[in-house]
Design an enzyme around this catalytic site. Structure first.
Site, PDB file in Angstrom:
ATOM      1  N   ASN A  61       0.822  -1.209   0.000  1.00 44.48           N
ATOM      2  CA  ASN A  61       0.000   0.000   0.000  1.00 44.48           C
ATOM      3  C   ASN A  61       0.855   1.258   0.000  1.00 44.48           C
ATOM      4  O   ASN A  61       0.594   2.224  -0.724  1.00 44.48           O
ATOM      5  CB  ASN A  61      -0.899   0.021   1.239  1.00 44.48           C
ATOM      6  CG  ASN A  61      -2.064  -0.945   1.140  1.00 44.48           C
ATOM      7  OD1 ASN A  61      -2.305  -1.539   0.100  1.00 44.48           O
ATOM      8  ND2 ASN A  61      -2.774  -1.108   2.232  1.00 44.48           N
ATOM      9  N   ARG A 118     -10.429  -3.418 -14.912  1.00 48.21           N
ATOM     10  CA  ARG A 118      -9.320  -4.301 -14.531  1.00 48.21           C
ATOM     11  C   ARG A 118      -9.800  -5.736 -14.711  1.00 48.21           C
ATOM     12  O   ARG A 118     -10.845  -6.115 -14.193  1.00 48.21           O
ATOM     13  CB  ARG A 118      -8.905  -4.097 -13.068  1.00 48.21           C
ATOM     14  CG  ARG A 118      -8.439  -2.691 -12.729  1.00 48.21           C
ATOM     15  CD  ARG A 118      -7.898  -2.645 -11.296  1.00 48.21           C
ATOM     16  NE  ARG A 118      -7.795  -1.285 -10.791  1.00 48.21           N
ATOM     17  CZ  ARG A 118      -6.780  -0.466 -11.007  1.00 48.21           C
ATOM     18  NH1 ARG A 118      -5.769  -0.886 -11.749  1.00 48.21           N
ATOM     19  NH2 ARG A 118      -6.760   0.747 -10.500  1.00 48.21           N
ATOM     20  N   ARG A 177      -4.877   2.683 -13.671  1.00 46.43           N
ATOM     21  CA  ARG A 177      -3.506   2.789 -13.157  1.00 46.43           C
ATOM     22  C   ARG A 177      -2.913   1.439 -12.756  1.00 46.43           C
ATOM     23  O   ARG A 177      -3.526   0.666 -12.040  1.00 46.43           O
ATOM     24  CB  ARG A 177      -3.445   3.752 -11.981  1.00 46.43           C
ATOM     25  CG  ARG A 177      -2.027   4.032 -11.502  1.00 46.43           C
ATOM     26  CD  ARG A 177      -1.992   5.026 -10.378  1.00 46.43           C
ATOM     27  NE  ARG A 177      -2.275   6.371 -10.843  1.00 46.43           N
ATOM     28  CZ  ARG A 177      -3.206   7.160 -10.314  1.00 46.43           C
ATOM     29  NH1 ARG A 177      -3.950   6.730  -9.339  1.00 46.43           N
ATOM     30  NH2 ARG A 177      -3.371   8.379 -10.777  1.00 46.43           N
ATOM     31  N   HIS A 197     -15.029   3.928 -15.483  1.00 45.21           N
ATOM     32  CA  HIS A 197     -14.900   3.090 -14.290  1.00 45.21           C
ATOM     33  C   HIS A 197     -16.173   2.300 -14.028  1.00 45.21           C
ATOM     34  O   HIS A 197     -16.237   1.501 -13.100  1.00 45.21           O
ATOM     35  CB  HIS A 197     -14.567   4.004 -13.094  1.00 45.21           C
ATOM     36  CG  HIS A 197     -14.200   3.291 -11.841  1.00 45.21           C
ATOM     37  ND1 HIS A 197     -14.979   3.339 -10.702  1.00 45.21           N
ATOM     38  CD2 HIS A 197     -13.138   2.505 -11.536  1.00 45.21           C
ATOM     39  CE1 HIS A 197     -14.408   2.630  -9.749  1.00 45.21           C
ATOM     40  NE2 HIS A 197     -13.301   2.106 -10.222  1.00 45.21           N
ATOM     41  N   TYR A 248     -12.362  -9.420  -3.091  1.00 38.14           N
ATOM     42  CA  TYR A 248     -13.026  -8.137  -2.870  1.00 38.14           C
ATOM     43  C   TYR A 248     -14.507  -8.381  -2.570  1.00 38.14           C
ATOM     44  O   TYR A 248     -15.148  -9.208  -3.219  1.00 38.14           O
ATOM     45  CB  TYR A 248     -12.948  -7.257  -4.123  1.00 38.14           C
ATOM     46  CG  TYR A 248     -11.600  -6.695  -4.469  1.00 38.14           C
ATOM     47  CD1 TYR A 248     -10.419  -7.270  -4.005  1.00 38.14           C
ATOM     48  CD2 TYR A 248     -11.491  -5.579  -5.288  1.00 38.14           C
ATOM     49  CE1 TYR A 248      -9.182  -6.746  -4.350  1.00 38.14           C
ATOM     50  CE2 TYR A 248     -10.259  -5.048  -5.640  1.00 38.14           C
ATOM     51  CZ  TYR A 248      -9.106  -5.644  -5.168  1.00 38.14           C
ATOM     52  OH  TYR A 248      -7.889  -5.131  -5.506  1.00 38.14           O
TER      53      TYR A 248
END
Length: 715
Positions: free
Chosen positions: A57, A383, A413, A443, A476
């Site tokens: 992170n 992604r 990114r 997104h 996630y």
């Protein structure tokens, strides 16, 4: 309103004193991640993973956020942030806060985890002197046969300039001497070899490792045989990884991004990590050659880059040091259904990952690709996984003659290279590939299947809060909905027409899209609760997101709180809102859940005087999501699904095990659990998902699950 001397004065809810700095709030999040590594109730190998995550992170934070602030300083940008701080002031405070975090991180590793690993038969040596004779011989043999042929020593002198030191690589600096002349040299620790070099263990069910850089430093004299090695030290740098892409000037966005990716290795050095015992002359040379200021040097008491700890997690025979891994469960509505489109026609279906499997989303695209009645597939990809079955199905669909349109966001990114590869593969298969809109990242998470049926054309839609990534869907927490609602199908078609043809519809049925209408929608929903509270009606807002830093939204929440709206927020990462400010935020409560799954779903609930409304989608309450990205928020219209989504929020608001509560002084604390029934929301959702599946469909039915595989990066 605020009373003073019997006079009322209007509160300025935009006052900087009511806001937390974004970057300092993020560092508090990484502290919360690290706190899991310090929690003695968590199995040892799970704790080591959280130390690794903290390091990962922090790397991304420096490469992007700190780099951005340094760019502002170089550009003499003086405008303060929402907390009233200039870029220079932010960097000063970030520097202090980061050093405190790193000190705590290495204290946790050195004083707690390393000794505990040793007692459990896992030995991680950071010095050759700690090893036995047999281990030394094994290490020397490994160096001779494997390491030595791969190394490239580089001396720096008049004829050999200082080499490019690549971003995030681990290197060894050395000061070597020949004929009374000191020469600097460097060796890159090869990333193609494992950082943890296995050694013969001295006991049964034990493991022993030496760090690769220590093995190289021990043998570095062999790389410079005509020199005397005076001193060595490992070092590592972070470079500015924010890509400066001028989309207006780029004739071909794909080629422009490919070009900029190469520059990532040449970016400004923003952090230099060295061993805390580094020789002064050696450090001076590194600072000069890397053009690094003293405040950007971090002296580390331990191994640089603790992400290697992630590799310890899979050690065999150490099951007692890990949680039992969780297996995502089938979606009850889809059990026994061979045709996913028939199942969706029966009613909207809610998906809750990773508690429920992501496989239905994969099957949705796979079946569409091979269904002769499907005419077109349209999907956004932000992604995706390294070996994506969804990509394979989209390519197959195009080869089967279907109209396939895919928006691949090249500007995601650190996934730019991956997405470029997929974009080229899809184009080669015959898909129509869009690279997104100029100046905006796409997104949103939406997939549309157009199908010819007996009663005409029907549109099937999947909408989600997370990426179309079958790998991260196991890690996630996200929600999604399958629907064949005619109104949402019309909206989905309008979304793709807007993305591919810049056509903006005059009206929408249910979907709310950024950057056009989403900010206004949220503001209206919040202000409506404020009006209800001012009218003496019950008013409530519950919202879950990754980050909250939009000043207009926060000011609206403050105004709602001042009017009496009860507000509960579940914010995993950045939160620039402060709680408990008299007459401003006394009715706002904020919690952050940091567990073994990454909390990633976005859910928004508004009481609306009893006519409750629930929304989900891809957007956080951040300026970038509301103003600079294509995002989709969608309503949960089915009453039964609304109850399920509300249940998710309610369980997380009751979590007293993994939730950290934001206090009035800006710190986060865990609740006192004494005398209370323990609620671990992630564990409860695992158990509920298992219980919802008929026993004959689930061979794990009788097992109690605790989630594994923690991952806490910011999207």
């Amino acid at each position: 309103m605020e009373k003073e001397n019997n006079k009322e004065k209007t509160i300025d809810f935009s006052n900087a004193k009511y806001y937390e700095n974004r970057e300092l709030s993020w560092l508090k999040f990484d502290h919360r991640v690290l706190s899991e590594a310090r929690d003695k109730s968590i199995p040892l190998l799970e704790r080591t993973k959280f130390v690794s995550i903290t390091s990962s992170n922090l790397d991304e934070f420096f490469m992007v956020r700190v780099a951005s602030l340094k760019d502002m300083v170089h550009a003499k940008y003086k405008k303060p942030d929402i907390a009233g701080m200039t870029a220079t002031q932010q960097l000063e405070k970030i520097n202090r806060a980061t050093r405190e975090l790193v000190e705590m991180q290495y204290s946790t590793y050195n004083r707690s985890l390393l000794p505990m690993l040793k007692t459990q038969g896992i030995h991680v040596y950071d010095r050759m002197e700690q090893m036995s004779e047999a281990q030394l011989k094994s290490a020397e043999r490994y160096f001779d046969e494997v390491v030595y042929p791969v190394l490239t020593p580089m001396a720096v002198d008049a004829s050999r300039p200082f080499p490019l030191i690549r971003n995030k690589t681990l290197n060894i600096a050395a000061l070597i001497q020949k004929e009374e002349e000191n020469v600097f040299a460097t060796v890159q620790v090869p990333s193609v070899l494992p950082r943890l070099v296995p050694l013969p263990a001295e006991g049964e069910h034990e493991y022993a490792f030496i760090l690769l850089e220590q093995l190289i430093m021990h043998n570095i004299g062999r790389l410079f045989s005509n020199y005397r090695v005076l001193c060595t030290s490992p070092y590592r740098i972070m470079r500015n990884a924010d890509l400066p892409i001028d989309e207006d000037e780029a004739n071909d966005l794909l080629k422009e991004i490919e070009k900029q990716l190469k520059k990532r290795q040449w970016g400004e050095v923003i952090r230099l990590e060295v061993d805390d015992g580094i020789d002064k002359e050696l450090l001076s040379i590194l600072k000069k050659e890397l053009d690094t200021a003293s405040e950007d040097v971090f002296k580390i008491n331990g191994p640089l880059d603790l992400t290697f700890l992630m590799k310890l997690y899979g050690l065999e025979g150490k099951d007692e040091l890990r949680y039992v891994s969780y297996h995502p469960q089938p979606v009850p509505e889809l059990i026994g259904e061979t045709n996913i489109f028939d199942a969706i026609k029966k009613g909207d279906i809610l998906l809750h990952h990773p508690y429920q499997t992501f496989q239905p989303v994969v099957d949705f695209i796979r079946q569409a690709a091979n269904d002769p009645d499907v005419l077109a597939i349209k999907q956004t990809l932000y992604r995706v996984s390294g070996n994506s079955p969804i990509i394979a199905s989209l390519a197959q669909a195009a080869e089967n003659g279907k109209q396939v349109t895919v928006l691949v966001e090249l500007k995601a990114r650190f996934d730019e290279e991956n997405n470029i590869v997929w974009a080229k593969k899809l184009e080669k298969a015959g898909c129509h590939v869009i690279y997104g809109l100029v100046g905006l990242k796409t997104h949103s998470k939406i997939a549309l299947v157009v199908r010819k049926e007996e009663d005409g054309i029907r549109r099937y839609v999947h909408l989600g809060t997370g990426n179309y990534n079958d790998s991260t869907a196991k890690l996630y927490t996200d929600c999604g909905i399958f629907t064949c609602s005619e109104a949402i199908g019309e909206d989905a078609t309008a979304v793709f027409n807007m993305l591919s043809g810049y056509s903006e519809p005059l009206s929408w049925n249910h979907l709310v899209v950024a950057p056009i209408w989403l900010r206004n929608k949220f503001m209206k929903l919040i202000c409506r609760e404020t009006r209800h509270a001012l009218d003496g009606k019950e008013a409530r807002i519950e919202a879950k997101m990754n980050s909250l830093c939009d000043p207009e939204i926060i000011a609206a929440l403050y105004e709602a709180s001042a009017a009496g709206v009860q507000i509960d927020l579940i914010v995993r990462g950045i939160c620039c809102l402060k709680v408990g400010i008299p007459d401003v935020s006394e009715n706002i409560r904020v919690r952050s859940i940091v567990g073994n799954f990454l909390e990633h779903s976005r859910i928004f609930y508004f009481y609306n005087n009893g006519n409750e409304e629930v929304y989900m989608g891809s957007a956080d309450w951040m300026p970038r999501n509301l103003d600079r990205r294509v995002e989709i928020i969608f309503p949960v219209l089915d009453p039964e699904l609304q109850k399920k989504v509300r249940h998710i929020l309610q369980v997380e608001l009751e979590d007293n095990t993994k939730a950290h509560l934001l206090t009035t002084d800006g710190t986060y604390v865990k609740q006192d659990k004494r005398g209370k029934v323990l609620v671990n929301s992630q564990l409860q959702f695992c158990e509920e998902a298992v219980a919802a599946v008929p026993k004959e469909e689930n061979r794990y039915k009788d097992r109690v699950f605790i989630p594994a595989e923690p991952l806490n990066t910011e999207e």
